[in-house]
Design a protein around this motif. Structure first.
Motif, PDB file in Angstrom:
ATOM      1  N   LYS A  13       0.435  -1.958   0.708  1.00 51.66           N
ATOM      2  CA  LYS A  13      -0.223   0.007  -0.267  1.00 51.66           C
ATOM      3  C   LYS A  13       1.144   1.065   0.253  1.00 51.66           C
ATOM      4  CE  LYS A  13      -3.356  -0.135  -0.398  1.00 51.66           C
ATOM      5  NZ  LYS A  13      -4.366  -0.071  -1.194  1.00 51.66           N
ATOM      6  N   GLN A 117      -5.154  -4.583  -7.167  1.00 58.86           N
ATOM      7  CA  GLN A 117      -5.923  -4.551  -7.928  1.00 58.86           C
ATOM      8  C   GLN A 117      -6.936  -5.139  -8.579  1.00 58.86           C
ATOM      9  OE1 GLN A 117      -5.436  -1.826 -11.833  1.00 58.86           O
ATOM     10  NE2 GLN A 117      -4.557  -0.873 -10.452  1.00 58.86           N
ATOM     11  N   GLY A 118      -8.139  -5.279  -8.152  1.00 57.56           N
ATOM     12  CA  GLY A 118      -9.570  -4.921  -8.749  1.00 57.56           C
ATOM     13  C   GLY A 118      -9.772  -4.915  -9.904  1.00 57.56           C
ATOM     14  N   LEU A 123     -12.421   5.112  -6.662  1.00 62.37           N
ATOM     15  CA  LEU A 123     -13.154   6.594  -6.607  1.00 62.37           C
ATOM     16  C   LEU A 123     -11.805   6.578  -5.352  1.00 62.37           C
ATOM     17  CD1 LEU A 123     -16.678   5.999  -6.460  1.00 62.37           C
ATOM     18  CD2 LEU A 123     -15.616   6.397  -8.117  1.00 62.37           C
ATOM     19  N   GLY A 126      -7.157   3.845  -3.944  1.00 60.45           N
ATOM     20  CA  GLY A 126      -6.662   3.048  -3.609  1.00 60.45           C
ATOM     21  C   GLY A 126      -5.534   1.977  -4.278  1.00 60.45           C
ATOM     22  N   LEU A 138      -5.889  -8.390 -10.327  1.00 66.14           N
ATOM     23  CA  LEU A 138      -6.729  -9.916  -9.439  1.00 66.14           C
ATOM     24  C   LEU A 138      -7.875  -9.967 -10.614  1.00 66.14           C
ATOM     25  CD1 LEU A 138      -6.103 -11.484  -6.947  1.00 66.14           C
ATOM     26  CD2 LEU A 138      -5.556  -9.118  -7.186  1.00 66.14           C
ATOM     27  N   LEU A 180     -23.927  -2.366  -6.993  1.00 63.45           N
ATOM     28  CA  LEU A 180     -23.516  -0.723  -6.948  1.00 63.45           C
ATOM     29  C   LEU A 180     -23.479  -0.401  -8.316  1.00 63.45           C
ATOM     30  CD1 LEU A 180     -19.854  -1.423  -6.220  1.00 63.45           C
ATOM     31  CD2 LEU A 180     -20.804  -1.742  -5.027  1.00 63.45           C
ATOM     32  N   ALA A 182     -21.392   0.017 -10.283  1.00 68.18           N
ATOM     33  CA  ALA A 182     -19.556  -0.129 -10.603  1.00 68.18           C
ATOM     34  C   ALA A 182     -19.905  -1.324 -11.197  1.00 68.18           C
ATOM     35  CB  ALA A 182     -18.929  -0.097 -10.110  1.00 68.18           C
ATOM     36  N   GLY A 190     -12.636  -7.305  -4.713  1.00 67.88           N
ATOM     37  CA  GLY A 190     -12.351  -5.758  -4.326  1.00 67.88           C
ATOM     38  C   GLY A 190     -13.539  -4.853  -3.297  1.00 67.88           C
ATOM     39  N   ASN A 191     -14.442  -5.264  -3.714  1.00 72.06           N
ATOM     40  CA  ASN A 191     -15.971  -5.373  -2.958  1.00 72.06           C
ATOM     41  C   ASN A 191     -15.936  -5.472  -1.350  1.00 72.06           C
ATOM     42  OD1 ASN A 191     -18.202  -6.655  -6.006  1.00 72.06           O
ATOM     43  ND2 ASN A 191     -17.063  -4.250  -5.649  1.00 72.06           N
ATOM     44  N   ALA A 196     -18.006  -3.169   0.613  1.00 69.92           N
ATOM     45  CA  ALA A 196     -18.489  -1.932  -0.192  1.00 69.92           C
ATOM     46  C   ALA A 196     -20.056  -2.119   0.206  1.00 69.92           C
ATOM     47  CB  ALA A 196     -18.546  -2.338  -1.410  1.00 69.92           C
ATOM     48  N   GLY A 248      -6.552  -4.739   1.272  1.00 77.05           N
ATOM     49  CA  GLY A 248      -5.322  -5.424   0.803  1.00 77.05           C
ATOM     50  C   GLY A 248      -3.896  -5.090   2.048  1.00 77.05           C
ATOM     51  N   ILE A 252      -4.176 -11.032   0.872  1.00 74.46           N
ATOM     52  CA  ILE A 252      -4.339 -10.969  -0.886  1.00 74.46           C
ATOM     53  C   ILE A 252      -6.174 -11.597  -1.085  1.00 74.46           C
ATOM     54  CG2 ILE A 252      -4.370 -10.874  -3.412  1.00 74.46           C
ATOM     55  CD1 ILE A 252      -2.296  -8.547  -2.496  1.00 74.46           C
TER      56      ILE A 252
HETATM   57  C1  LIG Z   1     -20.068   4.524 -10.348  1.00 76.01           C
HETATM   58  C2  LIG Z   1     -19.701   3.477  -8.905  1.00 76.01           C
HETATM   59  C3  LIG Z   1     -20.364   3.599  -8.444  1.00 76.01           C
HETATM   60  C4  LIG Z   1     -19.877   2.751  -6.526  1.00 76.01           C
HETATM   61  N1  LIG Z   1     -20.670   2.787  -6.277  1.00 76.01           N
HETATM   62  C5  LIG Z   1     -20.495   2.183  -4.800  1.00 76.01           C
HETATM   63  C6  LIG Z   1     -21.229   2.136  -3.821  1.00 76.01           C
HETATM   64  O1  LIG Z   1     -22.653   2.220  -3.887  1.00 76.01           O
HETATM   65  N2  LIG Z   1     -21.178   1.510  -2.323  1.00 76.01           N
HETATM   66  C7  LIG Z   1     -19.159   1.558  -2.550  1.00 76.01           C
HETATM   67  O2  LIG Z   1     -19.044   0.897  -1.559  1.00 76.01           O
HETATM   68  N3  LIG Z   1     -18.595   1.637  -3.622  1.00 76.01           N
HETATM   69  C8  LIG Z   1     -19.182   2.022  -4.167  1.00 76.01           C
HETATM   70  N4  LIG Z   1     -18.251   2.285  -5.368  1.00 76.01           N
HETATM   71  C9  LIG Z   1     -16.784   2.463  -5.572  1.00 76.01           C
HETATM   72  C10 LIG Z   1     -16.405   0.771  -5.956  1.00 76.01           C
HETATM   73  O3  LIG Z   1     -16.922   0.476  -6.415  1.00 76.01           O
HETATM   74  C11 LIG Z   1     -16.124   0.091  -4.299  1.00 76.01           C
HETATM   75  O4  LIG Z   1     -15.356   0.925  -3.390  1.00 76.01           O
HETATM   76  C12 LIG Z   1     -15.512  -0.933  -5.160  1.00 76.01           C
HETATM   77  O5  LIG Z   1     -15.940  -2.641  -4.145  1.00 76.01           O
HETATM   78  C13 LIG Z   1     -13.909  -1.709  -5.694  1.00 76.01           C
HETATM   79  O6  LIG Z   1     -14.068  -2.708  -5.877  1.00 76.01           O
HETATM   80  P1  LIG Z   1     -12.480  -3.021  -7.802  1.00 76.01           P
HETATM   81  O7  LIG Z   1     -13.028  -4.175  -7.856  1.00 76.01           O
HETATM   82  O8  LIG Z   1     -13.188  -1.940  -8.492  1.00 76.01           O
HETATM   83  O9  LIG Z   1     -11.094  -2.610  -6.641  1.00 76.01           O
HETATM   84  P2  LIG Z   1     -10.384  -1.837  -6.698  1.00 76.01           P
HETATM   85  O10 LIG Z   1     -10.405  -0.325  -6.437  1.00 76.01           O
HETATM   86  O11 LIG Z   1      -9.199  -2.269  -7.640  1.00 76.01           O
HETATM   87  O12 LIG Z   1      -9.081  -1.670  -5.470  1.00 76.01           O
HETATM   88  C14 LIG Z   1      -9.730  -1.455  -3.599  1.00 76.01           C
HETATM   89  C15 LIG Z   1      -9.022  -1.869  -2.535  1.00 76.01           C
HETATM   90  O13 LIG Z   1      -9.195  -2.990  -2.265  1.00 76.01           O
HETATM   91  C16 LIG Z   1      -7.998  -3.408  -2.786  1.00 76.01           C
HETATM   92  N5  LIG Z   1      -8.091  -4.760  -3.511  1.00 76.01           N
HETATM   93  C17 LIG Z   1      -8.004  -5.034  -4.782  1.00 76.01           C
HETATM   94  N6  LIG Z   1      -8.473  -6.086  -4.614  1.00 76.01           N
HETATM   95  C18 LIG Z   1      -8.644  -6.887  -4.177  1.00 76.01           C
HETATM   96  C19 LIG Z   1      -7.809  -8.215  -3.397  1.00 76.01           C
HETATM   97  N7  LIG Z   1      -8.843  -9.321  -3.406  1.00 76.01           N
HETATM   98  N8  LIG Z   1      -7.581  -9.074  -2.475  1.00 76.01           N
HETATM   99  C20 LIG Z   1      -7.121  -6.945  -1.262  1.00 76.01           C
HETATM  100  N9  LIG Z   1      -7.143  -6.543  -1.451  1.00 76.01           N
HETATM  101  C21 LIG Z   1      -7.855  -5.809  -2.692  1.00 76.01           C
HETATM  102  C22 LIG Z   1      -6.931  -2.557  -3.272  1.00 76.01           C
HETATM  103  O14 LIG Z   1      -5.452  -1.848  -3.429  1.00 76.01           O
HETATM  104  C23 LIG Z   1      -7.368  -1.203  -2.924  1.00 76.01           C
HETATM  105  O15 LIG Z   1      -6.946  -0.687  -1.704  1.00 76.01           O
HETATM  106  C24 LIG Z   1     -18.738   3.220  -6.902  1.00 76.01           C
HETATM  107  C25 LIG Z   1     -17.966   2.979  -7.972  1.00 76.01           C
HETATM  108  C26 LIG Z   1     -18.254   3.783  -9.303  1.00 76.01           C
HETATM  109  C27 LIG Z   1     -17.250   3.682 -10.295  1.00 76.01           C
END
Ligand SMILES: Cc1cc2nc3c(=O)[nH]c(=O)nc-3n(C[C@H](O)[C@H](O)[C@H](O)COP(=O)(O)OP(=O)(O)OC[C@H]3O[C@@H](n4cnc5c(N)ncnc54)[C@H](O)[C@@H]3O)c2cc1C
Length: 337
Positions: A13, A117-118, A123, A126, A138, A180, A182, A190-191, A196, A248, A252
């Motif tokens: 991180k 990264q997922g 937003l 992270g 991933l 959500l 996204a 990531g969720n 999330a 993370g 992982i």
């Molecule tokens: C249009 C839109 C709407 C959204 N709505 C919401 C909402 O309603 N509620 C909400 O809570 N969020 C919301 N989000 C934010 C986002 O979608 C969430 O935070 C989501 O859970 C991120 O998932 P990701 O796979 O993109 O993770 P990433 O963005 O890739 O990573 C998020 C974090 O988790 C870590 N990470 C990722 N994968 C792993 C893994 N396998 N093991 C360990 N660490 C890991 C990364 O290092 C980072 O710190 C929204 C985003 C967008 C763009």
């Protein structure tokens, strides 16, 4: 958290992003430092990635899963909003837990920093690499492992895209217990890592209550198998909980078991306009009392948001409420539920 990070030593991180001047010049992206990030400065003991390291990663993952092309690196170093632009030396795309384990053990030993990264949709930057962190992507670990249609339990790899999971369990008459905006890009891992929320929170509650099991790879490379699928487990401390929401920093997440709920056969949508925010709360309270567990989601927006969407004249949307557009819309006091 910082203490834990130092205890577990590695690598994970994030900190203040230093924007690449080249990218800034090209895209005029604004500077958004991550003020509350864990550490403002990687310890100087971390090592830069060398050609020997790359050769080792290639041995583990194969050439196609080790990305060093500059354009690709920029792509994976830029977040969904293009607000955070980081800087990475290499992107690694493991396909199995064992590969993740090998990579982490190697990076730990050689003091190479990593950011997982997922879907890169968080937003808040992270998932964006800084100071040449290695991106551990991933998304190739996206297989469904099992869906138990009697218990409603989905087991999948952490890189599965949320929408894929929603469609998959939907065919069996189940809901994933959150949703959500996204959903088309974010991953289950990531969720879980961000804990999330989303539009079904009112029905299914926080995600951590619906995660039944996890598989996690620790910084040392040790694989922790906590892939429980029972709805209730009282066999001791619930260790997996510390990995949920830890983004993370502790390990992982490679596999997830999720509790799913039978979806309602019928769905009805109601759209109301009210004149005070307190009425929004009254609607929420009334809906909870009236519909109980049948209430799937509730959202509200202010008039400015409604007006913004309206101003795009979205062809696919019917706008049920008309309003006097000659008024200064920023002064209109209305809420929509
Ligand atoms: C249009 C839109 C709407 C959204 N709505 C919401 C909402 O309603 N509620 C909400 O809570 N969020 C919301 N989000 C934010 C986002 O979608 C969430 O935070 C989501 O859970 C991120 O998932 P990701 O796979 O993109 O993770 P990433 O963005 O890739 O990573 C998020 C974090 O988790 C870590 N990470 C990722 N994968 C792993 C893994 N396998 N093991 C360990 N660490 C890991 C990364 O290092 C980072 O710190 C929204 C985003 C967008 C763009």
């Amino acid at each position: 958290m910082r203490l834990l990070r130092h205890l577990t030593k590695p690598l994970f991180k994030t900190q203040l992003i230093k924007q690449s001047p080249v990218y800034h010049a090209l895209f005029k992206a604004p500077v958004h430092p991550r003020y509350f990030s864990s550490a403002n400065g990687l310890p100087s003991t971390y090592n830069p990635v060398t050609p020997q390291n790359i050769a080792h990663f290639t041995q583990i993952l194969g050439e196609n899963n080790v990305i060093t092309d500059a354009d690709d690196l920029l792509y994976y170093s830029t977040d969904w909003m293009k607000k955070y632009i980081g800087d990475s030396a290499v992107v690694l795309r493991p396909e199995t837990t064992e590969q993740v384990s090998e990579i982490l053990a190697y990076c730990n030993k050689n003091l190479l920093p990593i950011v997982p990264q997922g879907g890169n949709t968080s937003l808040v930057g992270g998932s964006v690499p800084i100071k040449k962190e290695i991106v551990l992507l991933l998304t190739k670990m996206n297989k469904v492992l099992d869906f138990d249609a009697t218990q409603g339990v989905l087991q999948c790899e952490a890189g599965m895209v949320l929408e894929t999971a929603i469609n998959l369990v939907g065919k069996h008459g189940y809901d994933i217990p959150y949703d959500l905006g996204a959903r088309g890009s974010c991953t289950i891992g990531g969720n879980v890592s961000t804990h999330a929320g989303g539009i079904n929170f009112v029905k299914y509650g926080p995600l951590r209550g619906n995660v039944l099991g996890l598989e996690v790879v620790l910084p040392s490379g040790k694989i922790l198998n906590m892939m429980n699928t029972a709805r209730k487990d009282s066999t001791g401390p619930d260790l997996k909980q510390i990995f949920i929401q830890s983004e993370g920093t502790l390990g992982i997440i490679t596999k997830v078991a999720l509790r799913c709920e039978a979806s309602s056969p019928e769905k009805k949508l109601m759209f109301l306009d009210v004149t005070e925010y307190s009425h929004v709360l009254q609607v929420l309270n009334f809906a909870k009392q009236k519909f109980g567990r049948n209430l799937s989601a509730i959202e509200y927006m202010d008039h400015q948001s409604y007006d913004l969407v309206h101003s795009f004249k979205h062809k696919l949307l019917d706008f049920p409420f008309t309003y006097d557009q000659s008024l200064d819309q920023s002064q209109v006091k209305k809420w929509y539920v």
